[in-house]
Design a protein around this motif. Sequence first.
Motif, PDB file in Angstrom:
ATOM      1  N   MET A   1       0.824  -1.186   0.000  1.00  0.00           N
ATOM      2  CA  MET A   1       0.000   0.000   0.000  1.00  0.00           C
ATOM      3  C   MET A   1       0.876   1.260   0.000  1.00  0.00           C
ATOM      4  O   MET A   1       0.606   2.175  -0.766  1.00  0.00           O
ATOM      5  CB  MET A   1      -0.925  -0.037   1.213  1.00  0.00           C
ATOM      6  CG  MET A   1      -1.890   1.095   1.284  1.00  0.00           C
ATOM      7  SD  MET A   1      -3.007   1.084   2.710  1.00  0.00           S
ATOM      8  CE  MET A   1      -3.315  -0.611   3.025  1.00  0.00           C
ATOM      9  N   ILE A   3       3.894   1.536  -1.044  1.00  0.00           N
ATOM     10  CA  ILE A   3       4.604   1.620  -2.323  1.00  0.00           C
ATOM     11  C   ILE A   3       3.723   2.327  -3.345  1.00  0.00           C
ATOM     12  O   ILE A   3       4.179   3.206  -4.069  1.00  0.00           O
ATOM     13  CB  ILE A   3       5.023   0.224  -2.820  1.00  0.00           C
ATOM     14  CG1 ILE A   3       6.112  -0.344  -1.914  1.00  0.00           C
ATOM     15  CG2 ILE A   3       5.503   0.274  -4.266  1.00  0.00           C
ATOM     16  CD1 ILE A   3       6.468  -1.782  -2.184  1.00  0.00           C
ATOM     17  N   THR A   4       2.458   1.953  -3.392  1.00  0.00           N
ATOM     18  CA  THR A   4       1.527   2.584  -4.321  1.00  0.00           C
ATOM     19  C   THR A   4       1.366   4.066  -4.002  1.00  0.00           C
ATOM     20  O   THR A   4       1.346   4.910  -4.908  1.00  0.00           O
ATOM     21  CB  THR A   4       0.153   1.882  -4.270  1.00  0.00           C
ATOM     22  OG1 THR A   4       0.318   0.505  -4.590  1.00  0.00           O
ATOM     23  CG2 THR A   4      -0.831   2.509  -5.235  1.00  0.00           C
ATOM     24  N   ILE A   5       1.258   4.397  -2.738  1.00  0.00           N
ATOM     25  CA  ILE A   5       1.094   5.792  -2.325  1.00  0.00           C
ATOM     26  C   ILE A   5       2.316   6.625  -2.704  1.00  0.00           C
ATOM     27  O   ILE A   5       2.187   7.741  -3.195  1.00  0.00           O
ATOM     28  CB  ILE A   5       0.824   5.883  -0.807  1.00  0.00           C
ATOM     29  CG1 ILE A   5      -0.549   5.291  -0.485  1.00  0.00           C
ATOM     30  CG2 ILE A   5       0.941   7.326  -0.311  1.00  0.00           C
ATOM     31  CD1 ILE A   5      -0.823   5.116   0.993  1.00  0.00           C
ATOM     32  N   GLN A   7       4.571   5.955  -4.982  1.00  0.00           N
ATOM     33  CA  GLN A   7       4.956   5.832  -6.385  1.00  0.00           C
ATOM     34  C   GLN A   7       4.374   7.000  -7.176  1.00  0.00           C
ATOM     35  O   GLN A   7       3.183   7.258  -7.145  1.00  0.00           O
ATOM     36  CB  GLN A   7       4.433   4.514  -6.938  1.00  0.00           C
ATOM     37  CG  GLN A   7       4.785   4.241  -8.360  1.00  0.00           C
ATOM     38  CD  GLN A   7       4.224   2.893  -8.793  1.00  0.00           C
ATOM     39  OE1 GLN A   7       3.408   2.295  -8.112  1.00  0.00           O
ATOM     40  NE2 GLN A   7       4.656   2.423  -9.931  1.00  0.00           N
ATOM     41  N   ILE A  47      -2.930   6.014 -12.724  1.00  0.00           N
ATOM     42  CA  ILE A  47      -1.902   5.938 -11.680  1.00  0.00           C
ATOM     43  C   ILE A  47      -2.313   6.761 -10.464  1.00  0.00           C
ATOM     44  O   ILE A  47      -2.226   6.293  -9.323  1.00  0.00           O
ATOM     45  CB  ILE A  47      -0.528   6.401 -12.227  1.00  0.00           C
ATOM     46  CG1 ILE A  47       0.002   5.397 -13.254  1.00  0.00           C
ATOM     47  CG2 ILE A  47       0.473   6.588 -11.085  1.00  0.00           C
ATOM     48  CD1 ILE A  47       1.185   5.894 -14.068  1.00  0.00           C
ATOM     49  N   GLU A  48      -2.788   7.976 -10.709  1.00  0.00           N
ATOM     50  CA  GLU A  48      -3.185   8.846  -9.600  1.00  0.00           C
ATOM     51  C   GLU A  48      -4.421   8.304  -8.882  1.00  0.00           C
ATOM     52  O   GLU A  48      -4.522   8.408  -7.655  1.00  0.00           O
ATOM     53  CB  GLU A  48      -3.425  10.280 -10.084  1.00  0.00           C
ATOM     54  CG  GLU A  48      -2.164  10.995 -10.526  1.00  0.00           C
ATOM     55  CD  GLU A  48      -1.119  11.147  -9.420  1.00  0.00           C
ATOM     56  OE1 GLU A  48      -1.468  11.187  -8.225  1.00  0.00           O
ATOM     57  OE2 GLU A  48       0.073  11.237  -9.757  1.00  0.00           O
ATOM     58  N   LYS A  50      -5.248   5.120  -8.515  1.00  0.00           N
ATOM     59  CA  LYS A  50      -4.785   4.013  -7.673  1.00  0.00           C
ATOM     60  C   LYS A  50      -4.092   4.544  -6.427  1.00  0.00           C
ATOM     61  O   LYS A  50      -4.235   3.987  -5.334  1.00  0.00           O
ATOM     62  CB  LYS A  50      -3.850   3.095  -8.459  1.00  0.00           C
ATOM     63  CG  LYS A  50      -4.574   2.271  -9.495  1.00  0.00           C
ATOM     64  CD  LYS A  50      -3.621   1.389 -10.275  1.00  0.00           C
ATOM     65  CE  LYS A  50      -4.369   0.619 -11.341  1.00  0.00           C
ATOM     66  NZ  LYS A  50      -3.483  -0.195 -12.167  1.00  0.00           N
ATOM     67  N   ARG A  51      -3.378   5.617  -6.594  1.00  0.00           N
ATOM     68  CA  ARG A  51      -2.677   6.232  -5.460  1.00  0.00           C
ATOM     69  C   ARG A  51      -3.676   6.767  -4.435  1.00  0.00           C
ATOM     70  O   ARG A  51      -3.524   6.547  -3.229  1.00  0.00           O
ATOM     71  CB  ARG A  51      -1.796   7.354  -5.991  1.00  0.00           C
ATOM     72  CG  ARG A  51      -0.826   7.902  -5.008  1.00  0.00           C
ATOM     73  CD  ARG A  51       0.127   8.862  -5.703  1.00  0.00           C
ATOM     74  NE  ARG A  51       1.010   9.429  -4.697  1.00  0.00           N
ATOM     75  CZ  ARG A  51       1.463  10.658  -4.731  1.00  0.00           C
ATOM     76  NH1 ARG A  51       1.142  11.462  -5.712  1.00  0.00           N
ATOM     77  NH2 ARG A  51       2.241  11.095  -3.772  1.00  0.00           N
ATOM     78  N   ALA A  54      -5.331   3.905  -2.540  1.00  0.00           N
ATOM     79  CA  ALA A  54      -4.449   3.358  -1.502  1.00  0.00           C
ATOM     80  C   ALA A  54      -4.394   4.293  -0.297  1.00  0.00           C
ATOM     81  O   ALA A  54      -4.394   3.835   0.855  1.00  0.00           O
ATOM     82  CB  ALA A  54      -3.045   3.126  -2.073  1.00  0.00           C
TER      83      ALA A  54
END
Length: 81
Positions: A1, A3-5, A7, A47-48, A50-51, A54
């Motif tokens: 989680m 990592i996603t934040i 990234q 991408i944003e 998903k961020r 998370a």
Amino acid sequence: MLITINQGIPADIQNRYDELIEKRRMEMLTPDQYRELLALSDQVETIEAKRVEAMAELAGLRQISLSTLMADLDIHFPGNV
């Protein structure tokens, strides 16, 4: 989680996206470049999104608001500094 934040947008995508935005601003964008910009915009938005998902999940686990979590992690989105 986390990592996603943490990234961000990959540098190659961000650089090309910025180049195409600048060309659009200068009204020098070709039809092919416009289609490429639309595709890159979709990638960036995915991408944003998903961020943010998370971050919302982590905020829920910590039982705090999303804005509090973002402040705690010193996360700012463009236009939200």
